[in-house]
Design a protein around this motif. Structure first.
Motif, short mmCIF file in Angstrom:
data_model
loop_
_atom_site.label_atom_id
_atom_site.label_comp_id
_atom_site.label_asym_id
_atom_site.label_seq_id
_atom_site.Cartn_x
_atom_site.Cartn_y
_atom_site.Cartn_z
N ASN A 348 0.83 -1.21 0.00
CA ASN A 348 0.00 0.00 0.00
C ASN A 348 0.86 1.27 0.00
N VAL A 349 1.95 1.24 0.79
CA VAL A 349 2.84 2.40 0.84
C VAL A 349 3.52 2.60 -0.51
N ARG A 350 3.93 1.50 -1.15
CA ARG A 350 4.58 1.61 -2.46
C ARG A 350 3.64 2.24 -3.48
N LYS A 351 2.37 1.83 -3.46
CA LYS A 351 1.39 2.39 -4.40
C LYS A 351 1.12 3.86 -4.11
N ALA A 352 1.11 4.23 -2.82
CA ALA A 352 0.76 5.60 -2.44
C ALA A 352 1.90 6.57 -2.66
N THR A 353 3.14 6.12 -2.45
CA THR A 353 4.29 7.05 -2.48
C THR A 353 5.29 6.75 -3.57
N GLY A 354 5.22 5.56 -4.13
CA GLY A 354 6.21 5.17 -5.13
C GLY A 354 7.53 4.75 -4.52
N ALA A 355 7.58 4.59 -3.20
CA ALA A 355 8.83 4.24 -2.51
C ALA A 355 8.60 3.03 -1.62
N SER A 356 9.71 2.39 -1.26
CA SER A 356 9.62 1.26 -0.33
C SER A 356 9.30 1.77 1.07
N ILE A 357 8.72 0.91 1.88
CA ILE A 357 8.38 1.28 3.25
C ILE A 357 9.66 1.52 4.06
N ALA A 358 9.71 2.67 4.75
CA ALA A 358 10.92 3.02 5.53
C ALA A 358 10.84 2.50 6.95
N GLY A 359 9.66 2.16 7.40
CA GLY A 359 9.47 1.69 8.76
C GLY A 359 8.01 1.81 9.13
N ALA A 360 7.68 1.30 10.29
CA ALA A 360 6.29 1.33 10.73
C ALA A 360 6.23 1.40 12.25
N ILE A 361 5.15 1.97 12.72
CA ILE A 361 4.86 2.00 14.15
C ILE A 361 4.01 0.78 14.49
N VAL A 362 4.45 0.04 15.50
CA VAL A 362 3.64 -1.05 16.05
C VAL A 362 3.10 -0.54 17.38
N ALA A 363 1.79 -0.45 17.46
CA ALA A 363 1.18 0.23 18.61
C ALA A 363 0.12 -0.64 19.27
N GLN A 364 -0.04 -0.38 20.55
CA GLN A 364 -1.13 -0.98 21.32
C GLN A 364 -2.47 -0.65 20.67
N GLN A 365 -3.37 -1.64 20.57
CA GLN A 365 -4.73 -1.40 20.11
C GLN A 365 -5.51 -0.80 21.28
N ALA A 366 -5.81 0.49 21.21
CA ALA A 366 -6.48 1.18 22.32
C ALA A 366 -7.92 0.70 22.44
N PRO A 367 -8.46 0.69 23.65
CA PRO A 367 -9.87 0.32 23.83
C PRO A 367 -10.79 1.35 23.19
N ASP A 368 -12.04 0.95 22.99
CA ASP A 368 -13.03 1.86 22.41
C ASP A 368 -13.27 3.04 23.34
N GLY A 369 -13.66 4.16 22.75
CA GLY A 369 -13.94 5.35 23.54
C GLY A 369 -14.42 6.50 22.68
N ILE A 370 -14.29 7.70 23.19
CA ILE A 370 -14.73 8.91 22.51
C ILE A 370 -13.53 9.53 21.79
N GLU A 371 -13.69 9.82 20.53
CA GLU A 371 -12.60 10.40 19.74
C GLU A 371 -12.64 11.93 19.85
N LEU A 372 -11.57 12.49 20.38
CA LEU A 372 -11.45 13.93 20.59
C LEU A 372 -10.24 14.46 19.85
N VAL A 373 -10.11 15.77 19.82
CA VAL A 373 -8.93 16.41 19.25
C VAL A 373 -8.45 17.48 20.22
N VAL A 374 -7.14 17.60 20.38
CA VAL A 374 -6.54 18.73 21.08
C VAL A 374 -5.39 19.22 20.20
N GLY A 375 -5.18 20.50 20.18
CA GLY A 375 -4.11 21.02 19.34
C GLY A 375 -3.85 22.48 19.59
N LEU A 376 -2.87 23.00 18.89
CA LEU A 376 -2.60 24.43 18.89
C LEU A 376 -2.17 24.82 17.50
N HIS A 377 -2.44 26.08 17.18
CA HIS A 377 -2.11 26.59 15.85
C HIS A 377 -1.67 28.04 15.97
#
Length: 485
Positions: A348-377
């Motif tokens: 999928n990465v090769r099709k999207a970017t034309g490049a080989s995958i450089a790496g990936a994040i392996v992450a905990q599958q978080a439990p279900d909940g409310i999706e929020l956003v926090v940020g600054l601009h």
């Protein structure tokens, strides 16, 4: 900001009528002043910390000036009103609902006092439809004023009355003098309010000059909007005065700060999800357990340390929108599925970017909940502005977010969430679980500490989604963008 804070310290009130609240208005403002007009939400966030009240129209600015010159600030949003008709009573109730002001239930002592003054027993509500039973008795009029002033739920007392435009209204002039004398003696603000907007005459202006302690507000909606803006100004100033706290580790914070400055010197703009989350974690933001894998075997080893199920997310240039590129694979249950997912991710990465995958994040599958956003601009006019609200796919769809200016403290962070509809989901909407919002506040405070340390280096920071669950909050994705140059 400096000018407003100086005015505030001198006991002055500030009313602002800002051009540029619409796209067309922003274009007009830029053409007229040659300056960049920033987002209205950022301006309001900054104004709230400076004690400035923004008026939507010139009429609103006039009502605000009338109120602020002639009355003290209310202690709260509770309105008590004495009207001359049931129709105006209804107009006030509707206007109060639109403005977020309340007409609280009067205490029993108040209703009994009013009932005696009006001769109707204790069947009295707020606003009081006084009719002519008050107007024909000066004693009853005074008794109503005293009863409403004594009620602890009433913060502002409104009385329906217009300035007479010509001589001859002895009743109105007498009661204006009574209210002026009364308002000068008590701690609560008292204001007159008219049924509709009307012009003034020399006669009405002279009467107005004789009542310096009472505003003469015109029309229910304008009057209550003015009062609400004053109440909200004082509330937001109290929030801004609270201390700023941070529990982030000093050493980790220093290392993160150095990493940001080195990246900026190197000309890096977007730090990517992995680096962004590591920096935010150093400042105290809650993140999921994850590792960065440069190859399949690294991913397998990392997943065994984290524990299945896991999430696999591609990292690299050209992957700003990972989900659309197929670079996010969720709920991987075991090693066999992880190996298959890695192969699918690489394709999928090769099709999207034309490049080989450089790496990936392996992450905990978080439990279900409310999706929020926090940020600054970084707003071009007002500087760094914080945001919080509904996140995930809902961010752009419903735009349920609130804003605050820097610096950020816990009270302001809590208030930002309370001003969104997402707060209803957090508190348990329609039988849903009631969740602790403090981890979301912690994420906002992490952004605040980051801004305090390296604010000049930042263009924007966003955690989206920040999933709030019964087990806490988890930053599922994040991005730090640095300023150019």
């Amino acid at each position: 900001r400096t000018a407003c804070l100086a005015a505030q310290a001198a006991g002055k009130s500030i009313i602002v009528l800002k051009l540029g609240s619409s796209e067309a208005g922003r274009s007009a403002a830029m053409a007229h002043t040659g300056a960049l007009a920033g987002a209205l939400e950022a301006f309001d966030a900054l104004a709230a910390d400076c004690g400035a009240i923004r008026a939507d129209t010139l009429d609103d600015a006039v009502e605000l000036a009338e109120y602020l010159v002639h009355a003290r600030s209310p202690r709260g949003p509770g309105i008590g009103a004495i009207t001359l008709s049931g129709a105006f009573r209804g107009l006030l109730l509707d206007a109060g609902a639109r403005c977020g002001l309340s007409f609280p239930q009067l205490e029993m002592d108040t209703t009994e006092s009013l009932g005696r003054a009006l001769g109707v027993g204790s069947h009295v509500s707020n606003p009081v439809d006084g009719g002519f039973s008050i107007l024909t008795s000066e004693a009853a009029y005074r008794a109503c004023l005293e009863a409403m002033n004594a009620d602890p739920g009433v913060d502002v007392l409104l009385i329906q009355e217009a300035l007479p435009r010509a001589a001859g209204s002895q009743r109105a002039e007498k009661y204006i003098r009574i209210v002026e004398d009364y308002a000068a003696e008590i701690d609560k603000p008292v204001a007159f309010v008219t049924l509709a907007t009307h012009g003034q005459t020399d006669h009405s202006r002279s009467l107005r000059a004789g009542a310096p302690h009472v505003p003469f507000l015109q029309e229910a909606n304008k009057a209550l909007r003015a009062i609400q803006r004053v109440v909200e100004r004082d509330r937001r100033l109290r929030l801004a005065a609270a201390p700023v706290e941070s529990s982030a580790d000093i050493i980790a914070r220093a290392q993160a700060r150095d990493a940001i400055r080195q990246s900026r010197r190197a000309g890096t703009i977007g730090l990517g999800e992995w680096r962004s989350k590591k920096i935010l974690e150093a400042y105290g933001a809650p993140v999921v357990r994850e590792v960065f894998a440069t190859g399949l075997e690294d991913a397998v080893k990392g997943a065994s340390q984290i524990g299945y199920p896991v999430v696999l997310k591609g990292e690299g240039a050209g992957l700003q929108h990972k989900t659309e590129a197929g670079a996010v694979i969720l709920a991987i249950p075991d090693e066999e599925a992880l190996r298959a997912a890695w192969a699918r991710l690489a394709e999928n990465v090769r099709k999207a970017t034309g490049a080989s995958i450089a790496g990936a994040i392996v992450a905990q599958q978080a439990p279900d909940g409310i999706e929020l956003v926090v940020g600054l601009h970084r707003d071009p006019e007002c500087g760094l502005t914080f945001m919080a609200g509904a996140g995930g796919v809902m961010l752009e769809l419903v735009k349920d977010v609130a804003f605050a200016a820097a610096p950020l403290n816990r009270e302001k962070a809590r208030d930002m969430l309370a001003r969104t509809r997402a707060a209803q989901l957090i508190s348990g909407f329609r039988g849903g679980p009631s969740l602790d919002a403090r981890p979301v506040e912690d994420a906002l405070l992490a952004l605040g500490a980051l801004a305090a340390d390296v604010g000049d280096d930042l263009e924007s920071v966003e955690i989206n989604p920040l999933r709030l669950t019964p087990k806490g909050a988890f930053a599922l994705d994040a991005l730090i963008v640095l300023r150019r140059g």
